[in-house]
Motif scaffolding. Sequence first.
Motif, short mmCIF file in Angstrom:
data_model
loop_
_atom_site.label_atom_id
_atom_site.label_comp_id
_atom_site.label_asym_id
_atom_site.label_seq_id
_atom_site.Cartn_x
_atom_site.Cartn_y
_atom_site.Cartn_z
N GLY A 86 -4.76 2.03 -9.91
CA GLY A 86 -5.90 2.32 -10.79
C GLY A 86 -6.20 3.81 -10.79
N CYS A 90 -5.97 6.56 -13.98
CA CYS A 90 -7.04 7.46 -14.39
C CYS A 90 -6.57 8.92 -14.36
N GLY A 116 -11.23 5.30 -10.81
CA GLY A 116 -10.12 4.37 -11.07
C GLY A 116 -9.84 3.48 -9.88
N SER A 120 -10.24 -0.55 -9.96
CA SER A 120 -9.14 -1.48 -9.70
C SER A 120 -9.42 -2.33 -8.47
N CYS A 149 -1.46 -1.41 -14.77
CA CYS A 149 -1.70 0.04 -14.69
C CYS A 149 -0.41 0.82 -14.90
#
Lengths: 320, 241
Positions: A86, A90, A116, A120, A149
């Motif tokens: 995640g 980002c 992020g 996640s 992702c």
Amino acid sequence: MPVPSIQSTPLFIAIAVIVGLLGINVSLHSQLLTDAVEQHIFINLSLPMLMTALLVGSALAMSSAALQVVLNNPLADPGIIGISSGASLCAGIVIIGGVLPSSSLIWGLPLACFTGALLSSGLIYLLAKRLALTHSAVILAGIAISTVCAAALAWLYIFGDAQATRNLTFWLMGSFQHASYPILAVAGGIILLGIGALSYHRSALNSLYLGDINAQLLGIDPQRLTRVVLVICALLVGVSVSIAGSIAFVGLLVPHILRRIFGSDNRLIIPLSGLVGAALMLVIVTVNQLLNGVDLPISLLTASIGGPIFVWVLFQGQQR
Amino acid sequence: MNIHLKDIYIAERLHVSELFIPAGTLTHVIGQNGAGKSTLLHVIAGLLSSESLNAEVTITEIQPGHIAAHRCCLTQHNDSVFGLTVAELFRFYTPFAVAPAQIDEVLAVNQYQSRLIHELSGGQQQRVHIARCMMQVWEAIQQGRGVLLFDEPFDALDLAYQIKWLACLHDLQQQGNIIVIAHHQLAWLNECPNDDVLIMQDGQVQANGEIATIWQPECLTQYFHIPEQHIPLYLHTPFMG
């Protein structure tokens, strides 16, 4: 026979190694006491880099050591539950998408990554909770999130310009050079709190080795312990990825090797993982410093040094 | 110290309206696969909660907060994916680093101290886990205030260890401890006429009391669906008319 206390010798050795490595790094700045430029470089570049290495190394290794126990999987690392993916996505959005002006990247990138990582982790947690929060559910949810992702990141690569994708690649392989004092102050605070919290639970983690039921019989709430440790690890990894990018292999390698050498007692393994993780990252920084001028990505070094060591330890384990 | 269960209901697994197990007894819980033996043990151990509102699971004279020091329970699955040694297992799950002499005499586990558990044979592992469970509450056992629950402990144990260990349990029972064993070794019932038996079927307790008065040839036909002509020779009990 009296109950043996945990060995503290390995802890002291690890601390000695860390102090030694710090000493080497300081000694590389030979004119530190007399030259103003050298002082400026040390305080504004080297010192934050060393602090980042210490914090990130201990956070990654320690959280992996705990994750391996709560997920009942000796091969677990932060990657496996998708926290870092995640953050990477980002980072991709910020670097390639050009969402932020380049002047604000220095604080914008860590902030985006941290968001992020938290998003996640939260998503994995919710997914796993719907799947009844079993060990495999957490791992499956993590794999699902990572895959999504990674796919999104791959799409970004296709549309990004050459320089941006190159920047992203380097960032994704990890670097200690992004940290500044204000960011370190926040990140360091969170990491130290997380390390303290994991240390607090290290004894209870020993009761999870035979599964949840046997922990319950000792009067421990295994579901609650798992939840608490997962949240702490998500914070630790999230912060680490935010300030140093995604660093492969350390998390898996350090606790795994330590368990093979020193056994499974988490009262030793959790703190020792933190110290050895920190020492390993210092070695990487030192190597980078010695290679004057070439700043190699951390994951490149961790994999190059760690891979062969890992193979060696596996063979040692066979002979045990 | 007694165990008292009231209004226990777990859908499709267990339904016990009242059960009383007094101190100083050794109870054999028997029944077909899926009869609710393990579920009953888990309820007594506090691992499972009843779905009914008025349910009561009480072990008298023991504070709920101290239950882990008085009650142990050997479950059927005790594997670890991590390479634990026997010494580590004892350290992590009991207050002792090595088995007390009285346990080691019976189960001979201290010789495996430095061995990895998964490298031991099935029977050796079972002995280690039985020892671990007893060590968890060893202090309480010595005061005659232990509740020892075992789910299929005889599995993989050779006969010599079964004999020695059961004799040890009978000693502990004399001291006031409560012992409950769920198992399928029905031949043991013939050897222990003064123990208690608890026969389960479809999640319910069908019969409960002293073996000598309860255990009849009809039990095998009635609760295990074994036709009379198929009852093996070794199960023809001295009290079978």
